[in-house]
Each structure stands twice: as C-alpha cells, then as structure tokens.
Design an enzyme around this catalytic site. Structure first.
Site, PDB file in Angstrom:
ATOM      1  N   GLY A   1      50.439  47.386  41.654  1.00  0.00           N
ATOM      2  CA  GLY A   1      51.820  47.832  41.487  1.00  0.00           C
ATOM      3  C   GLY A   1      52.234  48.668  42.676  1.00  0.00           C
TER       4      GLY A   1
ATOM      5  CB  CYS B   1      45.293  46.863  43.911  1.00  0.00           C
ATOM      6  SG  CYS B   1      45.968  47.576  45.414  1.00  0.00           S
ATOM      7  CE1 TYR B   2      50.048  53.215  40.655  1.00  0.00           C
ATOM      8  CE2 TYR B   2      50.071  51.839  38.687  1.00  0.00           C
ATOM      9  CZ  TYR B   2      50.379  53.031  39.320  1.00  0.00           C
ATOM     10  OH  TYR B   2      50.999  54.034  38.613  1.00  0.00           O
TER      11      TYR B   2
ATOM     12  CG  HIS C   1      45.338  42.183  45.476  1.00  0.00           C
ATOM     13  ND1 HIS C   1      46.076  42.436  44.345  1.00  0.00           N
ATOM     14  CD2 HIS C   1      45.666  43.155  46.357  1.00  0.00           C
ATOM     15  CE1 HIS C   1      46.827  43.510  44.529  1.00  0.00           C
ATOM     16  NE2 HIS C   1      46.592  43.955  45.747  1.00  0.00           N
TER      17      HIS C   1
ATOM     18  CD  GLU D   1      45.395  39.578  42.310  1.00  0.00           C
ATOM     19  OE1 GLU D   1      44.197  39.886  42.299  1.00  0.00           O
ATOM     20  OE2 GLU D   1      46.307  40.393  42.502  1.00  0.00           O
TER      21      GLU D   1
ATOM     22  CG  ASP E   1      59.716  22.018  32.082  1.00  0.00           C
ATOM     23  OD1 ASP E   1      58.589  21.679  32.486  1.00  0.00           O
ATOM     24  OD2 ASP E   1      60.479  22.764  32.718  1.00  0.00           O
TER      25      ASP E   1
ATOM     26  CE  LYS F   1      57.971  21.788  36.194  1.00  0.00           C
ATOM     27  NZ  LYS F   1      59.282  21.838  35.534  1.00  0.00           N
TER      28      LYS F   1
END
Ligand code: XMP
Length: 555
Positions: free
Chosen positions: A97, A124-125, A211, A213, A269, A411
């Site tokens: 963040g 991180c944050y 990070h 991710e 969708d 998606k």
C-alpha cells in the site's frame, strides 16, 4: 432491489433476417456440437483473504493465489469480521500500500487478523503493518529501494522460503523498512538494501519486503505456494471443474423453482453465465438475444447456433435492428449514441421480459474486477474507477433479484470455466466487443449503408488477423469507418471515397494499450482486400497511437 443491466455487454447482430439466419444455420450444421462434460460433486472451498491496503498489485496477489488453485478474495482493510467470517478463511495476506505505518491515519490490519490465530503473510507495506502492530519498529529508509534485488536466505530455514533455487531475483518497491523486528521474529532473508527482506515467527506469521506476486520475482509463485500449502495447509483444489460444480449447487439453492432471464451478447461473460445457469436449472432459464443491428457479420447466427441449436437453451431472438437504427438517426455525438443505444436496449429488453410472464431473477456476467473496483471506490482505498462503459440500466420498477455466478472470477478464469463447460473455443477467445458495437466505429451518422461498409471491412480485418494466427495475441483488432472522404484513382477514373482506419492493439486490461506492430505484408493484404472488396472505400490507414493518449475505440 434496483438492478442494472450492463447493456454494453449486450451485443446484438446485423440486420440479417431470421430466414437468412436459418440458411446460414443450415450451412454450419456440420459444426461440432457443444459437448457437455460430466459434473463432479463440489469439494469444500478453501479461502485465503487478501486484506487490501490499496497497492496497485493487490488484485495480482489474488490472481496468483488462485493460480495455485486456492480461492482468494480481496477485502478492504476496514472490512468488519461479520463480513469476513462466512468466508471461513484459512489464512490472511496483508497487501502492499502507499501509506507509511507511522503516519497518524495509516491503515492497519483489523484485530481479527491476529486474534484468529490463522497464518498471515504481510507483503511490503503489509509486512511493515505486521512489524508495527506486533511490537517492532519501522522507519523511513535513507535510500528507497525500487527495482530488482538479489535475495539471500539466512541460515534459518523456513517453510515459506523452501524449494527455491539461487539466484533469487525479487522485485522491491519500498521507501520504509523494518529497523526492529517484533519479538520472536527471525530474519529469513536479506538483500543489499534490506537487512530484513523476509521475516517469520513460529506461529505462522511471515513478512516479505519484496513483491512475490509480480512477474519480476520469478520464483514468487513458489513462495506464495509455500505459504498456501505448507503454512495454511491448503490442498489446492479450486479448479474450474470444482467451481462449476459448486456454482451449480449454489444456483440451484438460490433459484429453487424460480424463472431466470439472461441477456446474451455473444461475448464470453454472458455465454459462460448462461451456460452455468442452464447446467444448474435447465429450462427455468430463458435467454434474450437482442439484435441491435450493430453486430459484426455472422455474429447473430453464431450465437443462435451455439445456444439454441447446440446447447438447446431457450433463446428469445429479437431482431430490433430497425428500431436501433431509427433511434440513431441523425446522431453523431458518441456519448449520445451510447445513451440512445442503452435506452433502446432497456426498452426492448423490458418488452420481451414482460412477454415471459413472472420472472424472478436476472442473470448477469459481472466479473470480479468490477466488484473490486466498486467496493474499492466505496472504501476509497483506490482512486481508479472506470466509468464510461456502463450504458444505461434497467429501470427500478423492474425488480429482479440478481444472479451473478461469475462475480468472483477474473476474465482468464471465466475462459477456463467456459472451456470446462464445453463452450466453443472461438466464443471463449473472442476479443472484447463494445456494447454499442459498430455504432461507435462508424464515425458520424450510423446508417444501414455505412454499417454494411464497415461490416465488410471489419470482416476482412478479422479474417486476415485470424489467418495470420495473431487473433489471440491481440487485445482487439477492428476497422473504423471514418467520416473523411478522400480522392483516389482507379484506372483512368478519379474516385472520391471513404477512408477506413485499422486499429490493432495489445493490452492486459484495456486500461492502457499499445498499438500493435503488425507486419507490413499483413497490413498490405488487409488494405488491398478492403479496397477491392468493399465498395465505396478508396483509402485505408493504420492507427499508430497508444492508450493513453488515445483510447482504444475512436468514439
Ligand atoms: P477505450 O475506447 O475507452 O476502451 O479505450 C476500453 C475498452 O472498453 C471497450 N469500450 C466499451 N465497451 N461499452 C462497452 O461495452 C462502451 O461504451 C465501450 N466503450 C469502449 C473498448 O472496446 C475497449 O475494450
């Protein structure tokens, strides 16, 4: 309850008469029928919660966790326990963040995160939040660390950093750092600028300064997997098939014997939404497919062929192309086009729904990013809100309860579910197509003739892009009929014809896009074909602008 139909999802078709459609349907009867795979019983869902502190990567954390076949949801940091408890999380991830934990108003983790005694991973944050709340110290670093760093593991072994191969490249992006770990924590790794790049205690609480991710941390997924499997004890059984089984059970419980309607658009969708609901409750579902006359060539036939003929769904087909053309007469302003199309869609949809008698539910293909964006907007964690795409909505007097079986999917997950449901690949991999359809690609007035010209050019673009096997790599590829005319020459004759533009972009999420560097030969082929095959066009140009500063669509 007020409901909204995302009318931009609702594509319709060109102005082909039903009889013409039947002809084409006969022609494509040789196509493979859609095969419906067997159902498996649902397995209990394991959930990891990401406590969101507003990092641009928060959504990415959820995606990575799900790629490990563990279900994951994002909740704003101030979400109360009553909302979180029903999800029965198996662990928490505290996101990054933009704040600094020592600022007076800095967002912190709610007490239940610690009181639950579940495993926690702070990123991180999120790691600084852990340090701050558990008795350590965080301070502004003299040097901001941004970019790639090499991680070195401490002598201390940990289940979080197991099975990693050196060199361990990781992505750092922080200004603050931990100067004192909370009691009982040990440093598990360090980097040149971070003496505590990873920390952990024996109660399953861990922090990572980098990070895991992002793609720039190549072994990040292994680290996340370690947290999920080794620390939270997840089995990783959240698969498309399991999702289907679980959704079907849920839809059956919810709908009981009620009637459901769903607007089909031809897009992935609404296709997956309708198929899931159909698998759950069969003929209690009626799909409404409105042809607004603004679809691509053969689109209506394709949709009807899949849903009506192959999947044997109840589909009400409405050819409203004349009505839409009428309401667009003389309109050149792009936003007015959107509003008119949205408004007309609602009218037609309302009329058709009324003919069906009592309807209890309205199914919509809302996806997780939309859900997150609206909840983030409510809690003001993030300022990024997409606004311009929702065209119209159903009037409040249409009081349906919503069924949104995809509201927790990204998606790419929707695509996997669609494939597992046996939907045709070309439907699953279809490039996004805007709800106002060709109306916002025919610059200026939308008339039958101009749409036909555009449809011809668009067909050629699609055809050539598919032949070149570039269709899936490109986010969108299409033709635009500009409102410019230009002088040309054919043989000895002067021509004064229309200018068609070609747009091809690559993108991750349509928020930004780059113009695609299509091979010159391919552009030449597209251009030649358009000039030769689409009467009235005498010039083809290629759009070489990215987003920003341009948008993907011209209107
Ligand atoms: P822009 O043109 O804003 O488009 O860069 C981003 C993405 O959104 C699509 N788009 C729309 N989709 N209704 C829709 O359903 C709309 O009014 C609309 N306008 C743009 C566009 O095709 C691209 O994928």
């Amino acid at each position: 309850m007020e409901t909204k139909v995302n009318s931009h999802r609702i594509a319709t078709s060109d102005d082909i008469e039903v009889s013409a459609y039947l002809e084409i349907a006969k022609e494509i009867q040789g196509e493979q029928p859609v095969s419906q795979p067997e159902l498996t019983p649902a397995i209990e869902r394991e959930t990891i919660l990401v406590i969101d502190f507003g990092s641009q990567y928060s959504m990415l954390i959820a995606r990575r966790v799900r790629e490990c076949n563990v279900y994951c949801e994002l909740v704003p940091y101030d979400t109360p326990w009553e909302k979180v408890a029903p999800l029965q999380p198996k662990g928490f991830i505290l996101s990054g963040g933009p704040a600094s934990v020592y600022e007076p108003e800095a967002p912190l983790a709610p007490a239940y995160v610690y009181e639950s005694h579940l495993p926690i991973l702070g990123i991180c944050y999120g790691m600084q939040v852990l340090a701050h709340q558990l008795g350590g110290q965080v301070a502004s670093a003299t040097k901001h660390e941004y970019g790639q760093a090499i991680l070195r593991l401490s002598a201390e072994e940990s289940p979080l950093l197991a099975n990693l191969e050196p060199p361990l490249t990781v992505w750092m992006s922080h200004g603050d750092r931990i100067t004192e770990m909370p009691p009982d924590f040990k440093a598990l790794a360090y980097s040149e600028n971070s003496p505590v790049a990873a920390m952990g205690n024996d109660s399953g609480i861990f922090g990572l300064q980098f990070h895991p991710e992002v793609a720039h941390t190549p072994q990040g997924k292994t680290i996340l997997g370690n947290f999920l499997y080794n620390i939270c004890g997840c089995k990783g059984n959240w698969t498309p098939r399991n999702f289907i089984a679980e959704s079907i059970e849920r839809i059956r419980r919810r709908a009981k014997d009620g009637k459901v309607i769903c607007a089909l658009s031809g897009g992935v969708d609404s296709a997956v939404t309708a198929s899931l609901i159909h698998r759950a409750i069969g003929n209690q579902l009626t799909c409404i497919f409105i042809n607004n006359g603004l679809l691509r060539r053969e689109e209506p036939e394709r949709v009807l062929n899949t849903f009506q003929r192959n999947l044997k769904m109840n589909v009400v087909y409405v050819d409203a192309s004349e009505r839409f053309l009428e309401c667009l007469r003389g309109v050149i302003d792009p936003e007015l086009k959107r509003r008119r199309i949205g408004g007309e869609f609602i009218k037609v949809f309302e009329e058709e729904a009324a003919k069906l008698g009592r309807i209890d539910f309205l199914a919509q293909g809302t996806l997780y990013p939309d859900v997150i964006e609206s909840s983030a907007a409510q809690s003001r964690v993030s300022a990024k809100i997409k606004t311009h795409h929702n065209v119209g909505g159903l009037p409040a007097k249409m009081t349906f309860t919503l069924i949104e079986p995809l509201r927790h999917l990204f998606k790419d997950e929707v695509r996997k579910v669609g494939l597992a449901l046996g939907l045709p690949e070309d439907m699953i991999w279809r490039q996004p197509f805007p709800g106002p359809g060709l109306a916002i690609r025919a610059i200026g007035e939308v008339t039958k003739e101009r749409l036909e010209m555009l449809r011809g050019a668009d067909w050629i673009v699609m055809n050539e892009i598919k032949k070149a096997k570039l269709y899936r790599q490109l986010w969108q590829t299409f033709a635009i009929l500009t409102d410019t005319k230009s002088v040309g020459v054919v043989g000895d004759d002067r021509t004064y014809g229309h200018v068609v533009a070609i747009r091809a972009v690559t993108s991750e999420d349509a928020m930004t896009a780059d113009w695609a560097r299509l091979p010159y030969d391919l552009l030449a082929q597209i251009s030649n074909r358009i000039i030769n095959e689409v009467a009235g066009v005498n010039r083809v140009v290629y759009d070489t602008t990215s987003k920003p500063p341009s948008t993907i669509e011209w209107e």
